[in-house]
Scaffold this motif. Structure first.
Motif, PDB file in Angstrom:
ATOM      1  N   SER A 152       0.183   4.605   6.207  1.00 15.51           N
ATOM      2  CA  SER A 152       0.258   2.970   6.079  1.00 15.51           C
ATOM      3  C   SER A 152      -1.094   2.490   6.677  1.00 15.51           C
ATOM      4  O   SER A 152      -1.827   1.734   6.231  1.00 15.51           O
ATOM      5  CB  SER A 152       1.580   2.570   6.223  1.00 15.51           C
ATOM      6  OG  SER A 152       1.338   1.148   5.966  1.00 15.51           O
ATOM      7  N   LEU A 153      -1.004   2.683   8.142  1.00  9.56           N
ATOM      8  CA  LEU A 153      -1.923   1.995   8.947  1.00  9.56           C
ATOM      9  C   LEU A 153      -3.528   2.487   8.418  1.00  9.56           C
ATOM     10  O   LEU A 153      -4.240   1.693   8.520  1.00  9.56           O
ATOM     11  CB  LEU A 153      -1.813   2.324  10.393  1.00  9.56           C
ATOM     12  CG  LEU A 153      -0.493   1.853  11.128  1.00  9.56           C
ATOM     13  CD1 LEU A 153      -0.296   2.206  12.365  1.00  9.56           C
ATOM     14  CD2 LEU A 153      -0.476   0.137  11.085  1.00  9.56           C
ATOM     15  N   SER A 158       1.920  -2.920  12.395  1.00  7.79           N
ATOM     16  CA  SER A 158       3.441  -3.341  11.830  1.00  7.79           C
ATOM     17  C   SER A 158       3.458  -3.372  10.494  1.00  7.79           C
ATOM     18  O   SER A 158       3.527  -4.596   9.931  1.00  7.79           O
ATOM     19  CB  SER A 158       4.130  -4.374  12.847  1.00  7.79           C
ATOM     20  OG  SER A 158       4.369  -4.195  13.918  1.00  7.79           O
ATOM     21  N   PRO A 159       3.518  -2.185   9.716  1.00 11.76           N
ATOM     22  CA  PRO A 159       3.634  -2.303   8.478  1.00 11.76           C
ATOM     23  C   PRO A 159       4.813  -3.062   7.579  1.00 11.76           C
ATOM     24  O   PRO A 159       5.135  -3.636   6.573  1.00 11.76           O
ATOM     25  CB  PRO A 159       3.838  -0.761   7.871  1.00 11.76           C
ATOM     26  CG  PRO A 159       3.055   0.013   8.944  1.00 11.76           C
ATOM     27  CD  PRO A 159       3.507  -1.053  10.115  1.00 11.76           C
ATOM     28  N   LEU A 183       2.069  -2.582  -2.257  1.00 12.32           N
ATOM     29  CA  LEU A 183       2.784  -1.363  -1.998  1.00 12.32           C
ATOM     30  C   LEU A 183       1.732  -0.223  -1.745  1.00 12.32           C
ATOM     31  O   LEU A 183       2.251   0.907  -0.995  1.00 12.32           O
ATOM     32  CB  LEU A 183       3.588  -1.022  -3.345  1.00 12.32           C
ATOM     33  CG  LEU A 183       4.857  -1.762  -3.619  1.00 12.32           C
ATOM     34  CD1 LEU A 183       5.489  -1.771  -5.010  1.00 12.32           C
ATOM     35  CD2 LEU A 183       6.019  -1.339  -2.806  1.00 12.32           C
ATOM     36  N   GLY A 184       0.688  -0.242  -2.412  1.00 15.79           N
ATOM     37  CA  GLY A 184      -0.441   0.840  -2.188  1.00 15.79           C
ATOM     38  C   GLY A 184      -0.870   0.965  -0.721  1.00 15.79           C
ATOM     39  O   GLY A 184      -0.933   2.228  -0.098  1.00 15.79           O
ATOM     40  N   LEU A 185      -0.738  -0.079  -0.013  1.00 11.31           N
ATOM     41  CA  LEU A 185      -0.979  -0.088   1.411  1.00 11.31           C
ATOM     42  C   LEU A 185       0.217   0.608   2.179  1.00 11.31           C
ATOM     43  O   LEU A 185       0.080   0.956   3.230  1.00 11.31           O
ATOM     44  CB  LEU A 185      -1.277  -1.466   1.937  1.00 11.31           C
ATOM     45  CG  LEU A 185      -2.505  -2.252   1.435  1.00 11.31           C
ATOM     46  CD1 LEU A 185      -2.542  -3.772   2.005  1.00 11.31           C
ATOM     47  CD2 LEU A 185      -3.955  -1.536   2.016  1.00 11.31           C
ATOM     48  N   LEU A 186       1.405   0.521   1.658  1.00 14.09           N
ATOM     49  CA  LEU A 186       2.414   1.257   2.082  1.00 14.09           C
ATOM     50  C   LEU A 186       2.579   2.778   1.632  1.00 14.09           C
ATOM     51  O   LEU A 186       3.329   3.460   1.973  1.00 14.09           O
ATOM     52  CB  LEU A 186       3.894   0.394   1.885  1.00 14.09           C
ATOM     53  CG  LEU A 186       3.739  -0.841   2.367  1.00 14.09           C
ATOM     54  CD1 LEU A 186       5.064  -1.447   1.551  1.00 14.09           C
ATOM     55  CD2 LEU A 186       3.785  -1.046   3.488  1.00 14.09           C
TER      56      LEU A 186
END
Length: 579
Positions: free
Chosen positions: A144-145, A518-519, A568-571
RNA sequence: GCCCCCGUAGCUCAGAGGAUCAGAGCAGCGGACUUCUAAUCCGACGGUCGCAGGUUCGACUCCUGCCGGGGGCGCCA
C-alpha cells in the motif's frame, strides 16, 4: 513527503487566513489552526495560542482577523467565545471545488514538489520455508505504501529482502541432494515446512549429514558451481510458492524485486573495512563490534552491534549494514522504509545508528522503521493453527477467496458464475487486506473472518458495496460516467454538502497517510466517505428527481465512486462495478 | 534489572499539531423495504479515555511515577 492538495477547502482557508493572522500578530509563520468543526464547516483556532504571547484577549485577535479577511466568495465567519472563528463555506464555492476535482484525473491529489527515490523493503519470506501469516502485514502494508508513494510521484524501488543465504542452506542443499534431483522439482508443490524440518532434524541427529551440511556451507560460500545450481533451484521453487500467494493477493512484488541476503553477502567484507577505516570498529570478547551510544544490555553495559562473531562469521547486522550502503550508494535512495515487525525496533535502531556514525546515512537521507504489531487469534495470542504451527499464508488467502465467493453467491445469486468468482475474489482478498490495513499498524489486531467480511461497519465489502451501488445508478441512468465532469453540482441538502466536503478532503488524507506511513488513515477516511455516501443515497434520490437535480447528483456520485475506487486501489483492493 | 510498544463504551477499533472531540462500527433495544442493490438507513442506550500526580487558562492528547498486557536486551536471521 506530503501529497498535497489543490482543492481541499480547509487548506485553502488556511492559506487565506494565514496572512491575516500574521498581520494581526506581527509575526511570520503563524498557524491559523484550521480544523473541521461540528458547528460549521471549519473552525480556526489560531487566536488562542496567540493570546498569551501577544498579551491580548483571544477574542480581540479573532475579531481583528475576521475583519481583515476577504470572505467574499468563500463563505461566512462567526466569532465564538473565547476566540474561535467558525467558518461556513458558500455552497457555490464548494461546488466549484468539486467540479475541479471531478475534472481532474488525479482527483485533486498533487504530485510532490520534492520527488525522491524511496526504497520500500517489505514481505521478506524465507527460501525453503513456508510463507506464513507473519508475512501478511509487512506484505500488505508495504504494498500500500508503494502505491501511495508512486501516486504522488516518487521513484519507488521495491525490495523483497528474502532469506536466501546463510548457515541453514548447507543442510537444505544436502537434503535436496538426498531427495534426488528428480524429486526436487516436486518440492514446491509439497510442504515447504516439512522439507525444512526434515533437513533440520537430520542435521541434529545424523552426524554424517551434519558434516556434509557444514561442508556444503563452505562450498556455497566459495560459489561452487554445482552447489550454486542446487541453491538456485531451492530459491526458484520457493519463489514459485510465494509468487502464487502474491498473485492471488494482488501484490506488486515480482522476481525482479528480489533483493535477498545473498545479494549483500559479497559486500560484507567491505562493510568491515569501511567501519574499520572510520575507527568505529572495536574488539569485544573476540568479536568485531561497534558500540552505538544509548544502547545498553542487561547489565547496563554498552550494547554492541556485532558485525563479525568470535568465530569469524558475519552476522545479520553486517548484512543489514551492507544493505544500507547498497541502497544509499547504488540505488541512490533518499528514504528507506523497513516494513518490519515491531520486535526488530532495537536491532534496526542500532543498525541505523551505526550507519549514521559511519557517515553513510546523513540527513536528509533517512531510514525509517515502519513497525507493526502482531496478528492475534480469538484468544488474543499470536495467531496459530490448531496444530500450533504458524498459519500458512496461502491457506489464509485461499480461505479469504472462498469466503468472499460464498458471500457474493449468497447475497447475489443472479450474478453469472464467472462474475461471482471474480467479485468474490475481490471481496475476500479486499476484506483480508482491509482488516489488516484499517488498524493502526503499531498495534496488534484480532483476526476475525466474520467481522472483516461483514457488509456493515468499517470493512472492505462495505466500501466496495457503496462503489458498486454508484455504478449501478449509472447503469440505470444510462449516461456516460464522464458526462458531468467539470460541472459544479448544486449543494443544497445537508447530505450533499457533507459528501462534497468529504470528497474534497481526499488529497489531504493521502498526504497524511504518507506522512505517517499509515494506510489506516486512508481507511478511516474511505469508510467515512462511504458512510456519507450511503446517507446521501438514502436521503437524496438521484434518478427519481427533476433533470437538473439528477444531473447535479450524478456529478457527486461519479466523483465519489472515483475516490472510492482510487482510494481502495491505494490499499491494493479492487472495486467491482457490480456486487 | 534496563529499554521499547500497547491500555478509550460489553466487543473490535478511531481520535494524539491542547480548546467546539468523548467518537465509529458491532452486539443488544426501537423504527424504516410497492428499493436508485435493505449487502442499507434512522433513533435511543452505552465510557471517571488503566491509576495517581504534574505542567497549562485548558490534558484522552505533553511530563513523571505506578499497575496491567506484549516484546526486546552480544555473537540465529
Amino acid at each position: 513527503m506530503m501529497g498535497g492538495s489543490m482543492a481541499d477547502p480547509l487548506e485553502l482557508l488556511a492559506d487565506r487566513l494565514r496572512p491575516a493572522f500574521e498581520r494581526v500578530a506581527g509575526l511570520a509563520g503563524v498557524d491559523p489552526v484550521v480544523r473541521p468543526s461540528e458547528h460549521a464547516d471549519a473552525q480556526a483556532n489560531g487566536a488562542l495560542p496567540l493570546a498569551k504571547s501577544l498579551g491580548r484577549p483571544p477574542r480581540d485577535i479573532a475579531a481583528e482577523v475576521l475583519a481583515a479577511v476577504e470572505w467574499e466568495g468563500l463563505g461566512t465567519a462567526e466569532l465564538a467565545e473565547p476566540g474561535f472563528l467558525n467558518i461556513t463555506f458558500d455552497a457555490g464555492w464548494i461546488a466549484e471545488l468539486v467540479a475541479a476535482v471531478a475534472a481532474d484525473d488525479r482527483l485533486g491529489v498533487a504530485t510532490t514538489a520534492t520527488p525522491q527515490t524511496v526504497v520500500v523493503d517489505y514481505s521478506a519470506p524465507n527460501v525453503a520455508k513456508e510463507i506464513h501469516i507473519g508475512h501478511l502485514r509487512t506484505t500488505v502494508i508495504g504494498d500500500s505504501l508503494v502505491r501511495m508513494l508512486e501516486l504522488v510521484g516518487h521513484t519507488v524501488v521495491r525490495e523483497n529482502h528474502i532469506g536466501d543465504w546463510g548457515r541453514p542452506f548447507g543442510m537444505l542443499i544436502e537434503h535436496l541432494v538426498d531427495l534426488g534431483s528428480d524429486r526436487s522439482a516436486s518440492m514446491a508443490v509439497g510442504d515447504l515446512d516439512a522439507f525444512y524440518k526434515t533437513a533440520s532434524a537430520q542435521f541434529e541427529h545424523d552426524e554424517d549429514f551434519a558434516t556434509r551440511a557444514r561442508a556444503r556451507v563452505v562450498a556455497l560460500q566459495s560459489l561452487d558451481p554445482e552447489t550454486i545450481a542446487l541453491w538456485r533451484s531451492l530459491v526458484e521453487q520457493s519463489a514459485t510458492h510465494w509468487n502464487d500467494v502474491y498473485g492471488k493477493l494482488g501484490v506488486l512484488l515480482t522476481d525482479d524485486d528480489i533483493a535477498g541476503e545473498s545479494r549483500y553477502w559479497v559486500l560484507l567484507p567491505e562493510v568491515l573495512e569501511r567501519l574499520d577505516a572510520t575507527g568505529l570498529l572495536e574488539e569485544s570478547d573476540g568479536a568485531q563490534v561497534v558500540f552505538p551510544p544509548g544502547f545498553t544490555n542487561r547489565e547496563g553495559q554498552p550494547l554492541p552491534l556485532i558485525v563479525r562473531s568470535q568465530a569469524g562469521a558475519f552476522t545479520y547486522a553486517t548484512s543489514d549494514l551492507a544493505c544500507v550502503l547498497d541502497r544509499v550508494e547504488r540505488v541512490g535512495a533518499d528514504t528507506m522504509l523497513y516494513v518490519v515487525g515491531a520486535p526488530q525496533a532495537q536491532h534496526l535502531a542500532m543498525v541505523f545508528a551505526v550507519a549514521e556514525m559511519a557517515g553513510w546515512l546523513r540527513p536528509p537521507r533517512a531510514a525509517v522503521h515502519v513497525a507493526f504489531g502482531n496478528v492475534l487469534g480469538p484468544d488474543r495470542k499470536m495467531l496459530k493453527s490448531r496444530s500450533g504451527e504458524p498459519v500458512r499464508f496461502v491457506d489464509v488467502v485461499d480461505e479469504a477467496i472462498e469466503r468472499g465467493v460464498a458471500a457474493v453467491g449468497d447475497k447475489n445469486p443472479e450474478l453469472p458464475e464467472a462474475e461471482q468468482r471474480a467479485v468474490g475474489h475481490a471481496v475476500g482478498v479486499g476484506a483480508l487486506k482491509y482488516a489488516d490495513l484499517s488498524t493502526d499498524r503499531i498495534r496488534d489486531y484480532v483476526f476475525d473472518w466474520e467481522r472483516m467480511l461483514s457488509f456493515d461497519g468499517n470493512t472492505a465489502p462495505y466500501l466496495q458495496y457503496a462503489h458498486a451501488r454508484i455504478c449501478s445508478i449509472f447503469r440505470r441512468a444510462d449516461v456516460e460516467r464522464t458526462s458531468g465532469r467539470g460541472h459544479p453540482p448544486t449543494i443544497a441538502e445537508v447530505p450533499e454538502r457533507a459528501l462534497a466536503m468529504r470528497v474534497l478532503g481526499y488529497p489531504s488524507v493521502v498526504g497524511e497517510a504518507l506522512e505517517r506511513w499509515s494506510p489506516h488513515r486512508l481507511c478511516t477516511y474511505l469508510f467515512e466517505l462511504a458512510s456519507d455516501f450511503t446517507t446521501f443515497y438514502e436521503h437524496c434520490p438521484v434518478l427519481r428527481t427533476d433533470d437538473e437535480t439528477r444531473r447535479s447528483r450524478l456529478v457527486l456520485c461519479d466523483v465519489t465512486a472515483r475516490v472510492l475506487e482510487d482510494g481502495l486501489g491505494l490499499l491494493g483492493i479492487n472495486a467491482p462495478t457490480r456486487m
